[in-house]
Design a protein around this motif. Structure first.
Motif, PDB file in Angstrom:
ATOM      1  N   THR A   1       3.117  -3.676   0.805  1.00  0.00           N
ATOM      2  CA  THR A   1       2.349  -5.301   1.041  1.00  0.00           C
ATOM      3  C   THR A   1       1.382  -4.770   1.518  1.00  0.00           C
ATOM      4  O   THR A   1       0.218  -5.704   1.350  1.00  0.00           O
ATOM      5  CB  THR A   1       2.986  -4.652   1.904  1.00  0.00           C
ATOM      6  OG1 THR A   1       4.352  -5.011   2.346  1.00  0.00           O
ATOM      7  CG2 THR A   1       2.894  -6.336   3.195  1.00  0.00           C
ATOM      8  N   ARG A   2       0.659  -3.731   1.749  1.00  0.00           N
ATOM      9  CA  ARG A   2      -1.009  -3.490   2.171  1.00  0.00           C
ATOM     10  C   ARG A   2      -1.386  -2.796   0.743  1.00  0.00           C
ATOM     11  O   ARG A   2      -2.857  -3.085   0.886  1.00  0.00           O
ATOM     12  CB  ARG A   2      -0.881  -2.421   2.774  1.00  0.00           C
ATOM     13  CG  ARG A   2       0.053  -2.661   4.613  1.00  0.00           C
ATOM     14  CD  ARG A   2      -0.629  -1.747   6.012  1.00  0.00           C
ATOM     15  NE  ARG A   2      -0.026  -1.716   6.212  1.00  0.00           N
ATOM     16  CZ  ARG A   2       0.812  -1.418   7.398  1.00  0.00           C
ATOM     17  NH1 ARG A   2       2.145  -0.869   6.203  1.00  0.00           N
ATOM     18  NH2 ARG A   2       1.799  -1.281   8.731  1.00  0.00           N
ATOM     19  N   LEU A   3      -0.907  -2.775  -0.417  1.00  0.00           N
ATOM     20  CA  LEU A   3      -1.367  -3.067  -1.674  1.00  0.00           C
ATOM     21  C   LEU A   3      -1.783  -3.416  -2.215  1.00  0.00           C
ATOM     22  O   LEU A   3      -2.572  -4.414  -3.271  1.00  0.00           O
ATOM     23  CB  LEU A   3      -0.277  -1.383  -2.340  1.00  0.00           C
ATOM     24  CG  LEU A   3      -0.650  -0.086  -2.002  1.00  0.00           C
ATOM     25  CD1 LEU A   3       0.385   0.802  -2.484  1.00  0.00           C
ATOM     26  CD2 LEU A   3      -2.570   0.485  -1.868  1.00  0.00           C
ATOM     27  N   LYS A   4      -0.959  -5.287  -1.952  1.00  0.00           N
ATOM     28  CA  LYS A   4      -1.067  -6.558  -2.845  1.00  0.00           C
ATOM     29  C   LYS A   4      -0.867  -8.097  -1.679  1.00  0.00           C
ATOM     30  O   LYS A   4       0.028  -7.206  -1.437  1.00  0.00           O
ATOM     31  CB  LYS A   4      -0.980  -7.137  -4.828  1.00  0.00           C
ATOM     32  CG  LYS A   4       0.936  -6.194  -4.141  1.00  0.00           C
ATOM     33  CD  LYS A   4       1.373  -6.200  -5.272  1.00  0.00           C
ATOM     34  CE  LYS A   4       3.479  -5.868  -5.025  1.00  0.00           C
ATOM     35  NZ  LYS A   4       3.756  -5.477  -6.878  1.00  0.00           N
ATOM     36  N   ASP A   5      -1.255  -8.772  -2.953  1.00  0.00           N
ATOM     37  CA  ASP A   5      -1.181  -9.649  -1.504  1.00  0.00           C
ATOM     38  C   ASP A   5       0.429  -9.535  -1.961  1.00  0.00           C
ATOM     39  O   ASP A   5       0.910  -9.760  -2.899  1.00  0.00           O
ATOM     40  CB  ASP A   5      -1.334 -10.872  -2.154  1.00  0.00           C
ATOM     41  CG  ASP A   5      -1.590 -12.044  -1.624  1.00  0.00           C
ATOM     42  OD1 ASP A   5      -1.324 -12.066  -0.186  1.00  0.00           O
ATOM     43  OD2 ASP A   5      -1.655 -13.843  -1.933  1.00  0.00           O
TER      44      ASP A   5
ATOM     45  N   ASP B   1       7.504  -1.326  11.425  1.00  0.00           N
ATOM     46  CA  ASP B   1       8.637  -1.246  11.460  1.00  0.00           C
ATOM     47  C   ASP B   1       8.493  -3.710  10.973  1.00  0.00           C
ATOM     48  O   ASP B   1       9.939  -3.510  11.378  1.00  0.00           O
ATOM     49  CB  ASP B   1       9.534  -1.829  12.894  1.00  0.00           C
ATOM     50  CG  ASP B   1       9.116   0.373  13.200  1.00  0.00           C
ATOM     51  OD1 ASP B   1      10.021   0.788  12.769  1.00  0.00           O
ATOM     52  OD2 ASP B   1       9.039  -0.237  14.389  1.00  0.00           O
ATOM     53  N   SER B   2       8.102  -3.636  10.401  1.00  0.00           N
ATOM     54  CA  SER B   2       8.291  -5.310  10.474  1.00  0.00           C
ATOM     55  C   SER B   2       9.304  -5.584   9.435  1.00  0.00           C
ATOM     56  O   SER B   2       8.698  -4.946   8.251  1.00  0.00           O
ATOM     57  CB  SER B   2       6.456  -6.139  10.072  1.00  0.00           C
ATOM     58  OG  SER B   2       5.681  -5.900  11.750  1.00  0.00           O
TER      59      SER B   2
ATOM     60  N   ASN C   1      -8.167 -13.540   7.800  1.00  0.00           N
ATOM     61  CA  ASN C   1      -7.880 -12.297   7.437  1.00  0.00           C
ATOM     62  C   ASN C   1      -6.413 -11.869   9.055  1.00  0.00           C
ATOM     63  O   ASN C   1      -6.555 -12.790  10.092  1.00  0.00           O
ATOM     64  CB  ASN C   1      -8.399 -11.088   7.765  1.00  0.00           C
ATOM     65  CG  ASN C   1      -9.219 -11.236   8.941  1.00  0.00           C
ATOM     66  OD1 ASN C   1      -8.845 -11.006  10.314  1.00  0.00           O
ATOM     67  ND2 ASN C   1     -11.007 -10.766   8.680  1.00  0.00           N
ATOM     68  N   THR C   2      -5.679 -11.007   8.365  1.00  0.00           N
ATOM     69  CA  THR C   2      -4.343 -10.355   9.493  1.00  0.00           C
ATOM     70  C   THR C   2      -4.386  -9.187   8.818  1.00  0.00           C
ATOM     71  O   THR C   2      -4.233  -8.715   7.382  1.00  0.00           O
ATOM     72  CB  THR C   2      -3.493 -11.131   9.541  1.00  0.00           C
ATOM     73  OG1 THR C   2      -2.396 -10.971  10.682  1.00  0.00           O
ATOM     74  CG2 THR C   2      -2.484 -11.087   8.501  1.00  0.00           C
ATOM     75  N   SER C   3      -3.465  -8.837   9.936  1.00  0.00           N
ATOM     76  CA  SER C   3      -2.703  -7.790   9.714  1.00  0.00           C
ATOM     77  C   SER C   3      -0.795  -7.317   9.317  1.00  0.00           C
ATOM     78  O   SER C   3      -0.355  -7.733  10.201  1.00  0.00           O
ATOM     79  CB  SER C   3      -3.221  -6.469  11.353  1.00  0.00           C
ATOM     80  OG  SER C   3      -4.744  -6.401  10.661  1.00  0.00           O
ATOM     81  N   LEU C   4      -0.444  -6.418   8.584  1.00  0.00           N
ATOM     82  CA  LEU C   4       1.005  -5.742   8.847  1.00  0.00           C
ATOM     83  C   LEU C   4       0.793  -4.771   9.995  1.00  0.00           C
ATOM     84  O   LEU C   4       0.403  -4.132   9.892  1.00  0.00           O
ATOM     85  CB  LEU C   4       1.596  -5.637   7.662  1.00  0.00           C
ATOM     86  CG  LEU C   4       2.814  -4.644   7.858  1.00  0.00           C
ATOM     87  CD1 LEU C   4       3.750  -6.285   8.648  1.00  0.00           C
ATOM     88  CD2 LEU C   4       3.068  -4.568   6.818  1.00  0.00           C
ATOM     89  N   PHE C   5       0.955  -5.318  11.767  1.00  0.00           N
ATOM     90  CA  PHE C   5       0.548  -4.618  12.816  1.00  0.00           C
ATOM     91  C   PHE C   5       1.214  -3.502  12.760  1.00  0.00           C
ATOM     92  O   PHE C   5       0.284  -2.238  13.295  1.00  0.00           O
ATOM     93  CB  PHE C   5       1.249  -4.625  13.639  1.00  0.00           C
ATOM     94  CG  PHE C   5       1.093  -6.347  13.871  1.00  0.00           C
ATOM     95  CD1 PHE C   5      -0.748  -6.261  14.110  1.00  0.00           C
ATOM     96  CD2 PHE C   5       0.504  -7.305  14.100  1.00  0.00           C
ATOM     97  CE1 PHE C   5      -1.872  -7.538  14.083  1.00  0.00           C
ATOM     98  CE2 PHE C   5       0.616  -9.109  14.469  1.00  0.00           C
ATOM     99  CZ  PHE C   5      -0.873  -8.852  14.351  1.00  0.00           C
ATOM    100  N   ASN C   6       2.497  -2.797  11.971  1.00  0.00           N
ATOM    101  CA  ASN C   6       3.506  -2.054  11.958  1.00  0.00           C
ATOM    102  C   ASN C   6       3.874  -1.548  11.132  1.00  0.00           C
ATOM    103  O   ASN C   6       4.358  -2.701  10.092  1.00  0.00           O
ATOM    104  CB  ASN C   6       4.355  -1.216  13.580  1.00  0.00           C
ATOM    105  CG  ASN C   6       5.420  -2.098  13.797  1.00  0.00           C
ATOM    106  OD1 ASN C   6       6.194  -2.634  12.920  1.00  0.00           O
ATOM    107  ND2 ASN C   6       5.174  -3.031  15.023  1.00  0.00           N
TER     108      ASN C   6
ATOM    109  N   ASP D   1       8.444  -2.476   1.528  1.00  0.00           N
ATOM    110  CA  ASP D   1       7.821  -1.544   1.471  1.00  0.00           C
ATOM    111  C   ASP D   1       6.539  -1.840   2.021  1.00  0.00           C
ATOM    112  O   ASP D   1       5.919  -2.263   1.444  1.00  0.00           O
ATOM    113  CB  ASP D   1       7.744  -1.255   0.612  1.00  0.00           C
ATOM    114  CG  ASP D   1       7.033  -0.086   0.361  1.00  0.00           C
ATOM    115  OD1 ASP D   1       6.540   0.574   0.700  1.00  0.00           O
ATOM    116  OD2 ASP D   1       7.458   1.439  -0.827  1.00  0.00           O
ATOM    117  N   PRO D   2       6.879  -1.714   3.801  1.00  0.00           N
ATOM    118  CA  PRO D   2       5.180  -1.581   3.970  1.00  0.00           C
ATOM    119  C   PRO D   2       3.890  -1.191   3.743  1.00  0.00           C
ATOM    120  O   PRO D   2       2.503  -1.393   3.649  1.00  0.00           O
ATOM    121  CB  PRO D   2       5.230  -0.996   5.301  1.00  0.00           C
ATOM    122  CG  PRO D   2       6.713   0.145   5.352  1.00  0.00           C
ATOM    123  CD  PRO D   2       7.411  -0.557   4.467  1.00  0.00           C
TER     124      PRO D   2
END
Length: 519
Positions: free
Chosen positions: A327-331, A359-360, A352-357, A323-324
Motif C-alpha cells: 500500500t505504501r509502494l504504489k497508489d 493493522d488498518s 497527502n495522508t498516511s496509512l497510520f499503522n 499488504d501494508p
C-alpha cells in the motif's frame, strides 16, 4: 525501621478500559480492566501508590464517542480511574485533544489531582488546571511526585485547544521544581512523572533518534540533582531499569503493561532513606479481567459498540488493504479515497495522508463507524497550508527516507520502527504525479514530480491539505513549519469520512496511479 513501598504506574492508556481493540469484539491482552486485577491484588498486600503518567482520556472509540456525543455526562474513563483510587495523574499531550472545556470537566470529575509544573496559564504565570506536584505520605514515608508534560504540545495541537496556555521546557522546569521541592518539602523519595521519553540509548547515551528535545528523559537522569525515580511515557515503549542511578520505567500503551517500582527504605532519625529501588513491567497477558470495573461502564461500552456497528455507506469496488507495505509502494484505492475526502472537505486539489499503522484493514462493501475508526485511529483535523514546489519536493524526500533496500528488496528503514513504529510519518499524495527511486541516496530519491502534467515549479506556491499533526511540521517535516495557514477544518477526520459516505450513500473505488516507489 525498614519500609517497603510499591509504586504502580499506568501511562498512555488512551481510553482503553475493556480488553478490546474495537476492530471486533475479541478479547485482547490490553486494557485497564485487566491491569486492575493486579493493582487490587498488590494494594491488598502492602503500601501502594498508584499513578497515571498521561494520555489517559483520549484515543479509543469509547473516548471519541463520549467526547462527541455525550460530553455533558460523566466521563467513563474518569469514573473507572476514581474507582481504582489513583493518587494522581499527569497531563499528557493528548489530554488537550478534546479542548479545554472538556479537560476542565475531566479535572473537576477526578477524585485525584492532575499534575504538571510546565503547563502554564499565560495570564497568571502559574500551573494551569492542575498542581505542579503532590506530596504523598505512606506510613511516615514522604514521597514527592512532580508532574511534567512534553513541551512539544503546541507543535501538534489545535491552537484553540490550548488557548491561553504555554508549555515550559520540560527539563529546565523539572530542574527548578525538584530543587524547590527538595528544599521546601524535604521528601524521602523524589519522583518525576514525565509524559515524555528518551531520545538516547539508556546505556550509552548515544542518540537513538533525531535529537529534538521532545523526549528529555535521559538528560533528566543526568542533570537533575536529587532525582530518585523517573516515570516516563509518550513513546509507548516498554522500559525498566536504571539510568545514572535513577530508577526508570515506561509501561507501553493501551494498558498492555503496568509499571511497578519497588522501594526499600530504612529509618535514620526522623527521616527515611532509600536503601534500594528497582522497576519491572507486569504483562497484562497473564491477568484476568476485573469484572467489577467493567460493570461500572458496561452500559456506555454497549452504547459505543452499537454506535460502531452503525452502517454509514457502501462501496462499489475494492477499498481493502491486504499488504501494508504494498500500500505504501504504489497508489491504491483506499489511500486515494482518504485524500479525496480531504480535498472535498477543503476545496483544494493537492492532498497527502498516511496509512497510520499496519493493522488498518481498509473498507469492505458495507462501511460502519467501526470500519472508519479502525482505519483512521487519530483525532486529526485538517489544515490547508501554502507551500512552495521546493517544499513539496523536500516533503517527498523526507517520506522517501521511510524505505531501505536490503538484499535487493525494499524494506522499512529501522528509524521508522524504533523506538516505536512511526508508519504515520510516511505520506502519500494525490493531485501531483511523482516517482521515488529508493535505490538512490536519501535526499536524492524524487525522480519525477509533476503538477497538472508539467514539472512542478519549485518557486511557485501551492495550497496543500494535510492533517493538523503534519501541518505543524511533526515527524521531521520541518519544511512546513511557519508556512501560511490558509484554512482549517475543525471537524475530526472520522466525522468527515462518515459525512462523505452518508452524503453519497455509495462510493466508487478509484485509483489513478499518480505515484509509485521503484528501485
Amino acid at each position: 525501621m525498614k519500609k517497603d513501598i510499591t509504586i504502580l504506574i499506568t501511562s498512555d492508556i488512551h481510553g482503553y478500559i475493556f480488553p478490546t481493540h474495537y476492530r471486533d469484539r475479541s478479547d485482547q491482552p490490553l486494557g485497564l480492566a485487566k491491569l486492575a486485577t493486579y493493582i487490587k491484588k498488590k494494594r491488598s498486600a502492602g503500601n501502594v501508590l498508584l499513578l497515571d503518567n498521561g494520555d489517559l482520556i483520549q484515543g479509543s472509540p469509547l473516548t471519541y464517542y463520549h467526547s462527541k456525543y455525550h460530553r455533558d455526562t460523566e466521563n467513563p474513563v474518569i469514573k473507572v480511574a476514581n474507582a481504582l483510587g489513583y493518587h494522581s495523574a499527569v497531563f499528557g499531550n493528548h489530554e488537550f485533544n478534546y479542548g479545554l472545556d472538556y479537560l476542565r470537566s475531566v479535572v473537576e470529575q477526578s477524585e485525584f489531582p492532575w499534575l504538571s509544573a510546565n503547563v502554564i496559564n499565560e495570564q497568571t504565570g502559574k500551573p494551569a488546571y492542575g498542581k505542579p506536584y503532590r506530596i504523598h505520605e505512606i506510613e511516615g514515608v514522604k514521597i514527592a511526585v512532580l508532574g511534567i508534560t512534553t513541551h512539544f504540545v503546541p507543535n501538534w495541537e489545535d491552537p484553540n485547544h490550548i488557548k491561553g496556555l504555554k508549555f515550559g521546557d520540560a527539563l529546565e522546569t523539572a530542574k527548578v521544581w525538584v530543587a524547590k521541592i527538595r528544599k521546601e518539602e524535604n521528601p524521602d523519595v523524589m519522583v518525576v512523572s514525565y509524559h515524555g521519553g528518551f531520545e538516547r540509548d539508556l546505556d550509552t547515551g548515544e542518540p537513538t533518534e533525531r535529537l529534538t528535545r521532545e523526549n528529555q528523559g535521559y538528560q533528566m537522569c543526568q542533570e537533575i540533582k536529587g532525582l530518585d525515580i523517573l516515570i516516563t511515557g509518550h513513546q509507548h515503549r516498554s522500559l525498566a531499569g536504571k539510568v545514572n542511578g535513577v530508577t526508570i520505567v515506561q509501561p507501553s500503551n493501551h494498558g498492555q503493561k503496568l509499571g511497578e517500582i519497588q522501594i526499600s527504605l530504612f529509618q535514620e532519625g526522623d527521616r527515611y532513606k532509600i536503601d534500594s529501588s528497582s522497576s519491572q513491567l507486569i504483562e497484562v497477558a497473564n491477568l484476568t479481567t476485573n469484572k467489577d470495573l467493567q460493570e461500572l461502564i458496561a452500559d456506555f461500552e454497549d452504547q459505543t459498540q452499537q454506535w460502531l456497528d452503525t452502517p454509514i455507506g457502501e462501496v462499489e469496488g475494492d477499498l481493502s488493504i491486504t499488504d501494508p507495505l504494498e500500500t505504501r509502494l504504489k497508489d491504491t484505492p483506499f489511500i486515494e479515497f482518504i485524500n479525496k475526502v480531504q480535498m472535498d472537505a477543503t476545496g483544494v486539489d493537492i492532498s497527502n495522508t498516511s496509512l497510520f499503522n499496519n493493522d488498518s484493514p481498509g473498507f469492505g462493501q458495507k462501511v460502519t463507524m467501526r470500519d472508519i475508526v479502525s482505519n483512521y485511529v487519530y483525532p486529526n483535523t485538517l489544515s490547508v497550508i501554502r507551500i512552495t514546489g521546493q517544499d513539496v519536493k523536500d516533503a517527498l524526500e523526507q517520506s522517501a527516507s521511510y524505505f531501505n533496500v536490503v538484499d535487493g528488496k525494499i524494506t522499512v528503514n529501522p528509524s521508522f520502527m524504533e523506538p516505536k513504529p512511526q508508519h504515520y510519518n510516511y505520506d502519500m499524495w494525490e493531485g501531483i504525479e511523482y516517482e521515488l527511486n529508493v535505490s538512490n541516496p536519501v535526499g536524492e530519491r524524487v525522480t519525477k514530480l509533476n503538477y497538472q502534467g508539467q514539472s512542478i515549479d519549485e518557486n511557485k506556491e501551492y495550497e496543500v491539505v494535510m492533517n493538523n499533526y503534519r501541518a505543524g511540521g511533526a515527524g521531521n517535516f520541518d519544511m512546513y513549519i511557519g508556512k501560511p495557514l490558509v484554512k482549517e477544518i475543525p471537524i475530526d477526520m472520522t466525522e468527515l469520512i462518515a459525512n462523505y459516505l452518508l452524503d453519497r450513500k455509495t462510493i466508487q473505488a478509484t485509483c489513478n496511479h499518480n505515484w509509485k516507489v521503484v528501485q
